[in-house]
Write a protein that holds these residues in place. Structure first.
Motif, short mmCIF file in Angstrom:
data_model
loop_
_atom_site.label_atom_id
_atom_site.label_comp_id
_atom_site.label_asym_id
_atom_site.label_seq_id
_atom_site.Cartn_x
_atom_site.Cartn_y
_atom_site.Cartn_z
N GLY A 152 0.81 -1.22 0.00
CA GLY A 152 0.00 0.00 0.00
C GLY A 152 0.84 1.26 0.00
N THR A 153 2.16 1.11 0.12
CA THR A 153 3.07 2.27 0.07
C THR A 153 3.74 2.27 -1.30
OG1 THR A 153 3.44 2.07 2.43
CG2 THR A 153 5.07 3.34 1.20
N ARG A 154 3.98 3.46 -1.83
CA ARG A 154 4.61 3.54 -3.16
C ARG A 154 6.08 3.16 -3.07
NH1 ARG A 154 0.62 6.04 -5.99
NH2 ARG A 154 -0.79 7.21 -4.65
N GLY A 155 6.60 2.58 -4.17
CA GLY A 155 8.00 2.17 -4.19
C GLY A 155 8.94 3.32 -3.86
N ILE A 156 8.67 4.51 -4.39
CA ILE A 156 9.56 5.65 -4.14
C ILE A 156 9.62 5.96 -2.64
CG2 ILE A 156 9.52 6.83 -6.37
CD1 ILE A 156 7.14 8.44 -5.33
N ASP A 157 8.50 5.76 -1.96
CA ASP A 157 8.47 6.04 -0.51
C ASP A 157 9.15 4.91 0.28
OD1 ASP A 157 7.15 8.44 -0.93
OD2 ASP A 157 5.21 7.43 -1.01
N ILE A 158 9.02 3.68 -0.22
CA ILE A 158 9.68 2.56 0.45
C ILE A 158 11.20 2.76 0.39
CG2 ILE A 158 10.06 0.06 0.47
CD1 ILE A 158 7.27 -0.25 -0.76
N ALA A 159 11.67 3.26 -0.75
CA ALA A 159 13.13 3.51 -0.89
C ALA A 159 13.58 4.48 0.19
CB ALA A 159 13.43 4.07 -2.28
N LYS A 160 12.78 5.51 0.43
CA LYS A 160 13.16 6.49 1.47
C LYS A 160 13.12 5.85 2.85
CE LYS A 160 11.25 10.31 -1.09
NZ LYS A 160 9.90 10.75 -1.35
N ILE A 161 12.10 5.07 3.11
CA ILE A 161 11.97 4.44 4.43
C ILE A 161 13.19 3.55 4.70
CG2 ILE A 161 10.63 2.74 5.77
CD1 ILE A 161 8.12 3.77 4.22
N LEU A 162 13.53 2.71 3.72
CA LEU A 162 14.66 1.79 3.92
C LEU A 162 15.97 2.57 4.07
CD1 LEU A 162 13.79 -1.06 1.36
CD2 LEU A 162 13.41 -1.07 3.82
N GLY A 163 16.12 3.62 3.24
CA GLY A 163 17.34 4.44 3.32
C GLY A 163 17.47 5.11 4.67
N ASN A 164 16.35 5.62 5.19
CA ASN A 164 16.39 6.28 6.51
C ASN A 164 16.70 5.28 7.61
OD1 ASN A 164 15.83 8.70 5.37
ND2 ASN A 164 13.63 8.62 5.77
N GLU A 165 16.12 4.11 7.50
CA GLU A 165 16.38 3.05 8.49
C GLU A 165 17.88 2.71 8.53
OE1 GLU A 165 14.61 0.85 10.72
OE2 GLU A 165 13.47 2.72 10.63
N LEU A 166 18.44 2.68 7.35
CA LEU A 166 19.85 2.27 7.24
C LEU A 166 20.77 3.24 7.99
CD1 LEU A 166 21.05 -0.12 5.70
CD2 LEU A 166 21.71 1.47 3.90
N GLN A 167 20.36 4.49 8.01
CA GLN A 167 21.22 5.48 8.67
C GLN A 167 21.35 5.24 10.17
OE1 GLN A 167 19.96 9.37 7.54
NE2 GLN A 167 20.62 9.07 5.44
N LYS A 168 20.45 4.44 10.71
CA LYS A 168 20.53 4.14 12.15
C LYS A 168 21.62 3.10 12.43
CE LYS A 168 15.58 4.80 12.70
NZ LYS A 168 14.33 4.04 12.67
N HIS A 169 22.23 2.56 11.41
CA HIS A 169 23.18 1.45 11.61
C HIS A 169 24.58 1.85 11.16
CE1 HIS A 169 19.78 -0.96 12.65
NE2 HIS A 169 19.23 -0.76 11.48
N PRO A 170 25.41 2.31 12.09
CA PRO A 170 26.73 2.83 11.71
C PRO A 170 27.66 1.76 11.13
CG PRO A 170 26.44 2.83 14.11
CD PRO A 170 25.13 2.46 13.51
N SER A 171 27.35 0.48 11.33
CA SER A 171 28.27 -0.54 10.79
C SER A 171 28.07 -0.74 9.28
CB SER A 171 28.08 -1.87 11.51
OG SER A 171 26.84 -2.45 11.16
N VAL A 172 27.05 -0.06 8.71
CA VAL A 172 26.80 -0.22 7.27
C VAL A 172 27.30 1.01 6.52
CG1 VAL A 172 25.07 -0.60 5.48
CG2 VAL A 172 24.75 -1.61 7.75
N ASN A 173 28.22 0.79 5.61
CA ASN A 173 28.73 1.88 4.75
C ASN A 173 28.14 1.74 3.36
OD1 ASN A 173 30.65 3.26 6.47
ND2 ASN A 173 31.69 1.27 6.49
N VAL A 174 28.01 2.87 2.69
CA VAL A 174 27.43 2.86 1.34
C VAL A 174 28.37 3.59 0.39
CG1 VAL A 174 25.49 3.61 -0.09
CG2 VAL A 174 25.07 2.89 2.27
N TRP A 175 28.69 2.94 -0.71
CA TRP A 175 29.42 3.61 -1.80
C TRP A 175 28.46 3.72 -2.99
CZ3 TRP A 175 34.73 0.58 -2.24
CH2 TRP A 175 35.47 0.79 -1.06
N LEU A 176 28.09 4.94 -3.33
CA LEU A 176 27.23 5.14 -4.50
C LEU A 176 28.11 5.39 -5.73
CD1 LEU A 176 24.45 7.35 -2.88
CD2 LEU A 176 24.32 4.93 -3.46
#
Ligand code: FES
Length: 697
Positions: free
Chosen positions: A174-198
């Motif tokens: 029921g949530t749009r994909g574009i919004d799910i991407a933001k939700i997951l991305g925001n969640e990820l920021q709570k975890h300092p052991s995860v690094n991201v290389w874009l």
């Protein structure tokens, strides 16, 4: 001339972007800062990016995802993929004419040291599967690195403006994909052991268990992971038909990238080949962007996508032709029309049934192939390697999220985290989420009492989806057995008319009938989320039933757009009682815009179709070799160059295998191509970390 940038969209905000300039063929053009060259060129009306060295045929975009090499241009003297290269201020961009020349070498090359980075887990791909896995690993403090070749996280989620199926708890249904991407991305920021290389591309996994990664096409680094998770998604399949390389023929994912990520109005009139969820959704996204969808064809007797998806576009006025196949895309330098025909039980065209439609774009949505070469190489190198999402098995993005979650937990377990055990229900849920749609059945709520407020469910196929059940606090909507996979039904008459089921249903397949004011002429509430017109009181609409059959005209009595509506508008119409439970939507496209045009039969033959896009090798050339007994793709490559092109046979290998199948050769008897040792084209200098501006190749 039609507007080439989307100015208004029902779902996507249109941000103000700083303008920069670049040169195309010495002409100064405007671009949005940060966008890729392909989108900037499309936004300036340029769809032909060069001409092929072999036959002079025009070259344009196909995948817009860095997987093929059709969109190459010369930028500041260097050949690049325009779909992956951000435009820079005053960049000099030229079309590819023949074979690109090596850039001039000035002075001695300067090299810098190559940095090596250790990590517990390397995740290739920051889409739904990769992000979900990273969240599991991050929760356990496991050192994790996500590499993704795009400039933002989310993968295909960032292209999805529609609401997702599945369950709310498991995959944000029921949530749009574009919004799910933001939700997951925001969640990820709570975890300092995860690094991201874009903007980082995995070039290869070497036999010494090192992964070579290039960032921004320039900086080369080596990563030493204990475990690799391949969550790189999928690449689109192409199709063999005359005209298949004309600019204007491209993949559905490429179209979604241009339209939904880069807000470029990539087409005026669109035709879609393929009735799976990807094709149907691309058609829906086109309508949202104000693009006419002339039609959609599917070779099977029914579409492979969800019926609610298909009905959604049929109600809006998109004809779907099942048991049809494409005969040709027609035009000289660009698509001008498409010719299709009915097919028999053996998928052969039936003479006399040809139809030609005027269009400028043909989308190919005939399936996906997993991007699995990372997995294969890592395994051969003896590394611990997992796969998730489409890279493991092609399914819906909701399923990819769940598969990533499982992979994350499995990896945590493999790394010795005692609390990391995958519950059995997760595996069961994962199987449910990737279920194919079931048979379509007759509506079961036909005899609803005609009083009070009644929701009407226009969803008659088993699919893994239940958010309507979850949001109905009155318990009016239930699925028998409380299963995720079943057909929702109305089980009591306690509806309060809160509209929540209308707002959340991804198929827009629930309407509300309100008999309270005038039982003979009740009000019907219809969900709507297309283009830039918000319907208002007094407008007239042509109502349709669930499957898009026209009913009658009605005047809009009211429309509702609330914050809680998840950007879904509710359009209310008053209709005679006999129609109230049949009405499911209204047309927005005129029938006249979707009718075939008179046209001579196409003069190109199936053998004229291109199989190897990079080397422009035709189906006729390959068929001849197959009929002469050649069963080795390497031999085909040596004779014709098919598979020798820049994409490394990623596009043509499956097409050649398809030809073998059509010629009756068992695929087990065919020797595959010998793999080349780098997944993605890259200048050789990159591997030595050559400094910018010095000899690069
Ligand atoms: S299509 Fe790229 S090598 Fe054949």
């Amino acid at each position: 001339m039609r507007e080439r940038r989307i100015q208004k969209h029902p779902i996507l905000p249109i941000p103000e972007r700083r303008k920069i300039h670049f040169y195309w063929n010495q002409r100064k053009l405007e671009a949005n800062e940060g966008e890729v060259l392909a989108s900037a060129l499309f936004a300036n009306g340029i769809h032909v990016f060069g001409h092929h060295v072999k036959d002079g045929s025009p070259l344009g975009i196909f995948c817009a995802n860095g997987q093929c090499a059709q969109c190459a241009v010369i930028a500041n003297g260097v050949p690049v993929k325009s779909c992956m290269t951000p435009v820079e201020e005053n960049m000099i961009v030229e079309p590819v004419k023949g074979l690109p020349r090596l850039p001039k070498v000035e002075g001695e090359a300067q090299f810098s040291d190559i940095e090596e980075v250790d990590t517990d887990v390397l995740i290739v791909g920051g889409g739904p599967a990769g992000l979900s896995a990273a969240l599991q690993l991050g929760e356990r403090g496991i050192d994790t690195l996500i590499v993704d070749d795009k400039d933002r996280l989310g993968g295909k989620l960032v292209l999805q403006t529609h609401k997702f199926f599945g369950s709310i708890d498991d995959c944000y249904a029921g949530t749009r994909g574009i919004d799910i991407a933001k939700i997951l991305g925001n969640e990820l920021q709570k975890h300092p052991s995860v690094n991201v290389w874009l903007n980082s591309t995995l070039l290869y996994v070497f036999s010494d268990k090192k992964a070579g990664i290039v960032m921004n096409g320039k900086k080369y680094r080596i990563v030493n992971p204990k475990v690799v998770l391949n969550a790189a998604g999928a690449r689109e399949k192409s199709l063999v038909f005359p005209g298949n390389t004309l600019p204007g023929v491209y993949g559905a994912g490429a179209f979604q990238t241009l339209v939904n990520r880069d807000l470029v109005k990539a087409a005026g009139r669109l035709f879609v080949v393929g009735g799976g969820n990807v094709g149907i959704i691309a058609a829906y996204h086109a309508l949202q962007a104000g693009i006419t969808v002339v039609g959609l064809i599917e070779a099977l007797p029914q579409v492979g996508g969800y019926q609610v998806h298909a009905n959604k576009i049929k109600r809006l006025g998109v004809p779907i032709y099942t048991r049809h196949s494409i005969l040709s895309a027609n035009g000289d330098a660009h698509v001008e029309s498409v010719t299709v025909s009915e097919i028999d039980d053996h998928f052969k065209p039936i003479p006399g049934t040809e139809k030609t439609f005027a269009c400028d774009t043909v989308l190919i949505a005939v399936g996906l192939n997993p991007v699995n070469e990372f997995f294969r190489e890592a395994k051969e190198a003896g590394m611990a390697v997992f796969a998730a999402g489409d890279a493991k098995e092609i399914a819906e993005a909701s399923s990819a999220m769940f598969s990533g979650k499982i992979a994350g937990m499995e990896i945590a377990g493999a790394l010795g985290k005692d609390d990391a055990k995958v519950p059995n229900e997760w595996y069961e849920k994962a199987n449910l989420l990737k279920s194919h749609p079931g048979p379509v059945s007759e509506p079961q709520d036909k005899d609803m009492e005609e009083k009070g407020i009644r929701p009407v469910i226009h969803c008659h196929q088993e699919i893994p989806c239940n958010p309507c059940v979850s949001v109905c606090k009155q318990g009016v909507i239930q699925i028998p057995g409380n299963s995720l996979l079943g057909k929702p039904q109305i089980v009591n008459h306690d509806c309060m008319g809160c509209n929540k089921c209308l707002f959340i249903c991804p198929g827009l397949a629930i309407t509300l009938v309100d008999y309270r004011e005038d039982p003979e002429n009740p009000i019907v509430s219809l969900p709507y989320e297309i283009y830039n017109y918000e319907y208002k009181k007094g407008d007239t609409v042509l109502l349709t039933d669930c499957e898009g059959r026209s009913l009658e005209r009605a005047v809009v009595t009211d429309s509702v757009m609330r914050k809680a509506s998840r950007q879904t508008q509710i359009v209310k119409v008053r209709v005679p009682k006999k129609l109230a439970q049949r009405v499911a939507g209204f047309r927005i496209q005129k029938e006249a815009d979707t009718l075939p045009i008179p046209a001579p039969s196409p003069n190109k033959l199936p053998d004229d179709a291109t199989v190897c896009y990079c080397e422009r090798v035709t189906a006729g050339e390959i068929r001849k070799l197959i009929r002469n007994g050649v069963k080795d793709l390497n031999q085909i490559k040596a004779i014709t160059r098919a598979g020798m092109g820049a994409c490394g046979a990623k596009t043509c290998e499956s097409l050649i295998m398809q030809l073998y199948k059509e010629e009756g050769v068992p695929l087990e008897a065919v020797t595959p191509n010998t793999r080349r040792p780098v997944f993605v084209e890259s200048p050789l200098g990159v591997f030595a970390n050559i400094s910018e501006g010095t000899a690069n190749d």
